[in-house]
Design an enzyme around this catalytic site. Structure first.
Site, PDB file in Angstrom:
ATOM      1  N   GLN A   1       7.262   5.762  10.766  1.00  0.00           N
ATOM      2  CA  GLN A   1       7.971   7.105  10.791  1.00  0.00           C
ATOM      3  C   GLN A   1       9.220   6.685  10.697  1.00  0.00           C
ATOM      4  O   GLN A   1       9.754   6.086  11.638  1.00  0.00           O
ATOM      5  CB  GLN A   1       7.490   8.116  11.779  1.00  0.00           C
TER       6      GLN A   1
ATOM      7  N   HIS B   1       2.695  10.676  16.874  1.00  0.00           N
ATOM      8  CA  HIS B   1       2.056  11.482  15.936  1.00  0.00           C
ATOM      9  C   HIS B   1       1.924  12.898  17.193  1.00  0.00           C
ATOM     10  O   HIS B   1       2.009  13.395  17.582  1.00  0.00           O
ATOM     11  CB  HIS B   1       0.493  10.572  15.916  1.00  0.00           C
TER      12      HIS B   1
ATOM     13  N   HIS C   1      11.764  -1.069   5.996  1.00  0.00           N
ATOM     14  CA  HIS C   1      11.020  -0.400   4.797  1.00  0.00           C
ATOM     15  C   HIS C   1      11.635   0.690   4.451  1.00  0.00           C
ATOM     16  O   HIS C   1      11.835   1.185   5.964  1.00  0.00           O
ATOM     17  CB  HIS C   1       9.851   0.529   5.542  1.00  0.00           C
TER      18      HIS C   1
ATOM     19  N   ALA D   1      -2.526  13.128   0.428  1.00  0.00           N
ATOM     20  CA  ALA D   1      -3.287  13.881   1.167  1.00  0.00           C
ATOM     21  C   ALA D   1      -4.578  14.454   0.633  1.00  0.00           C
ATOM     22  O   ALA D   1      -4.648  15.708  -0.802  1.00  0.00           O
ATOM     23  CB  ALA D   1      -3.031  14.324   2.184  1.00  0.00           C
TER      24      ALA D   1
ATOM     25  N   GLU E   1       9.768   2.664  -0.753  1.00  0.00           N
ATOM     26  CA  GLU E   1       8.517   3.484  -0.812  1.00  0.00           C
ATOM     27  C   GLU E   1       9.118   4.701  -1.659  1.00  0.00           C
ATOM     28  O   GLU E   1      10.033   4.908  -2.229  1.00  0.00           O
ATOM     29  CB  GLU E   1       7.901   3.818   0.857  1.00  0.00           C
TER      30      GLU E   1
ATOM     31  N   SER F   1      11.287  -3.660   1.990  1.00  0.00           N
ATOM     32  CA  SER F   1      10.312  -3.233   1.315  1.00  0.00           C
ATOM     33  C   SER F   1      11.035  -1.701   1.043  1.00  0.00           C
ATOM     34  O   SER F   1      11.905  -1.490   1.571  1.00  0.00           O
ATOM     35  CB  SER F   1       9.234  -3.115   2.029  1.00  0.00           C
TER      36      SER F   1
ATOM     37  N   PHE G   1      12.075  17.909   7.412  1.00  0.00           N
ATOM     38  CA  PHE G   1      11.278  16.837   7.652  1.00  0.00           C
ATOM     39  C   PHE G   1      10.925  16.671   8.988  1.00  0.00           C
ATOM     40  O   PHE G   1      10.537  16.373   9.313  1.00  0.00           O
ATOM     41  CB  PHE G   1      11.704  16.068   6.482  1.00  0.00           C
TER      42      PHE G   1
ATOM     43  N   ARG H   1      15.462   7.944  -4.879  1.00  0.00           N
ATOM     44  CA  ARG H   1      16.931   7.690  -5.525  1.00  0.00           C
ATOM     45  C   ARG H   1      17.312   6.110  -5.198  1.00  0.00           C
ATOM     46  O   ARG H   1      16.826   6.082  -3.441  1.00  0.00           O
ATOM     47  CB  ARG H   1      17.493   8.610  -4.730  1.00  0.00           C
TER      48      ARG H   1
ATOM     49  N   ARG I   1      -4.766   8.107   7.129  1.00  0.00           N
ATOM     50  CA  ARG I   1      -6.302   8.811   7.863  1.00  0.00           C
ATOM     51  C   ARG I   1      -5.493  10.146   6.103  1.00  0.00           C
ATOM     52  O   ARG I   1      -6.304  10.714   5.928  1.00  0.00           O
ATOM     53  CB  ARG I   1      -5.328   9.456   8.515  1.00  0.00           C
ATOM     54  N   GLY I   2      -3.803  10.311   6.733  1.00  0.00           N
ATOM     55  CA  GLY I   2      -3.499  11.966   5.712  1.00  0.00           C
ATOM     56  C   GLY I   2      -4.146  13.256   6.445  1.00  0.00           C
ATOM     57  O   GLY I   2      -4.622  13.076   7.247  1.00  0.00           O
ATOM     58  N   ASP I   3      -3.071  13.978   5.957  1.00  0.00           N
ATOM     59  CA  ASP I   3      -2.646  15.498   6.896  1.00  0.00           C
ATOM     60  C   ASP I   3      -4.012  16.191   5.325  1.00  0.00           C
ATOM     61  O   ASP I   3      -4.179  16.015   4.776  1.00  0.00           O
ATOM     62  CB  ASP I   3      -1.629  15.950   6.553  1.00  0.00           C
TER      63      ASP I   3
ATOM     64  N   TYR J   1       0.599   8.547  -1.390  1.00  0.00           N
ATOM     65  CA  TYR J   1      -0.662   8.612  -1.896  1.00  0.00           C
ATOM     66  C   TYR J   1      -0.739   9.810  -1.972  1.00  0.00           C
ATOM     67  O   TYR J   1      -1.395  10.120  -0.344  1.00  0.00           O
ATOM     68  CB  TYR J   1      -1.648   7.960  -2.115  1.00  0.00           C
TER      69      TYR J   1
ATOM     70  N   HIS K   1      -0.801   3.233  -1.671  1.00  0.00           N
ATOM     71  CA  HIS K   1      -0.699   4.207   0.009  1.00  0.00           C
ATOM     72  C   HIS K   1      -1.802   4.508  -1.140  1.00  0.00           C
ATOM     73  O   HIS K   1      -3.149   4.617  -1.448  1.00  0.00           O
ATOM     74  CB  HIS K   1      -0.025   5.259   0.126  1.00  0.00           C
TER      75      HIS K   1
END
Ligand code: FAD
Length: 290
Positions: free
Chosen positions: A172, A145, A262, A44, A10, A8, A212, A268, A100-102, A42, A70
């Site tokens: 991740q 996390h 994934h 946050a 992303e 898949s 990152f 790219r 959840r998102g940051d 999506y 997302h």
């Protein structure tokens, strides 16, 4: 390499500028691999909401791809988040990657649920399932996390997400396969019923990936730095090295019985397409039969 491998992809929603079709060329190229699904991130707090919805709409209307949206719940009421779930449903999206998102206030800000919001990703999964027959994927963290005190705590969150209806946990990115395989063992040992899928990040820019990785708590092996050292001005060699490294990583995971992958494409196609071809995917029908 066996072709019972499934992949898949992303994407992040591109900024729409007139005449820039590079994102859609990437999509077209990767469509040839016949992925299980493609997902669109999506921002946050809903920062990319319009672009995410527009990208998903075009994917649904103009390609054969199965698209997943997302969705984050940070900083929003349940009512606001539910509106996005209904918008996804209205455009035929049946798969949501629930996160959840940051917090949007910057580095160091601790997550606080909105007083009228979903309290974490597990709670969001339950809300999505209550609104319709969606397939739900969630996150997983092979190296813990950053908010979490231990892998055990992460596993407790994952168990809640699975119990509330998530069927897939996408990890991740990581560069040491041992971290992913250890997490897979722990998920199995706790009897959590979820398909744990590795998230693979092909390295287009080593310095950026390093930054990152530090933010996400992912280890970068010294050996990896050495393999990219001095290649800043040699993009072709750098891409060959990057494709080989990612192909080595997925092949090693495939030997451990992993079948689903994934890819974080960063919009790219070149590296991801090459790696998928190494995995035996995407050959034109006539050539594949030969
Ligand atoms: P959860 O599963 O709710 O929690 C993650 C971990 O944090 C838990 O395992 C737990 O150990 C710890 N934790 C959670 N709440 C608390 C608490 N209150 N106190 C202490 N510890 C806590 N972000 C985006 O903004 N948009 C995206 O589209 C997006 N896509 C992603 C896709 C994948 C595959 C992954 C892996 C991440 C993605 N993210 C995205 C990043 C994600 O939003 C962040 O990592 C966020 O910090 C946690 O979200 P979660 O859904 O993993 O949270």
């Amino acid at each position: 390499m066996s072709t019972n491998v499934r992949v898949s992809f992303e994407f992040f929603p591109p900024k729409q500028s007139a005449g820039d079709n590079s994102f859609w060329s990437t999509v077209k190229k990767l469509e040839g691999i016949d992925p299980l699904f493609v997902s669109v991130t999506y921002g946050a707090g809903g920062t990319t909401q319009d672009r995410t919805l527009a990208t998903l709409k075009r994917l649904t209307d103009e390609t054969r791809l199965k698209a997943a949206g997302h969705l984050t719940c940070v900083g929003k009421t349940k009512r606001e988040v539910n509106e996005v779930i209904r918008a996804y449903s209205a455009m035929g999206i049946r798969h949501i990657v629930a996160l959840r998102g940051d917090p949007t206030g910057g580095l160091g800000e601790r997550f606080q649920p909105h007083p009228e919001g979903y309290k974490n990703a597990a709670d969001l999964v339950r809300g999505i399932k209550e609104l319709g027959a969606f397939e739900v994927s969630v996150s997983a963290y092979p190296e813990r996390h950053p908010d979490s005190v231990s892998i055990e705590e992460d596993l407790a969150f994952m168990a809640d997400k699975a119990e509330n209806g998530a069927s897939r946990a996408i990890s991740q990115f990581f560069f040491h396969n041992a971290f992913f395989l250890r997490l897979r063992d722990r998920v199995a040992a706790r009897g959590i019923k979820i398909n744990l899928v590795p998230g693979i990040l092909p390295i287009t820019n080593f310095a950026k990936v390093g930054e990152f990785a530090t933010k996400c708590g992912a280890h970068v092996p010294p050996d990896l730095a050495r393999r990219f050292a001095g290649l800043d001005a040699e993009p072709e060699t750098r891409n060959l090295v990057a494709a080989m490294i990612a192909a080595e990583q997925v092949q090693a995971l495939a030997r451990e019985g992993v079948t689903d992958f994934h890819f974080y494409t960063l919009n790219r196609s070149e590296l991801v397409y090459a790696i998928c071809r190494v995995l035996g995917l995407g050959a034109p029908a006539a050539d594949a039969a030969a």
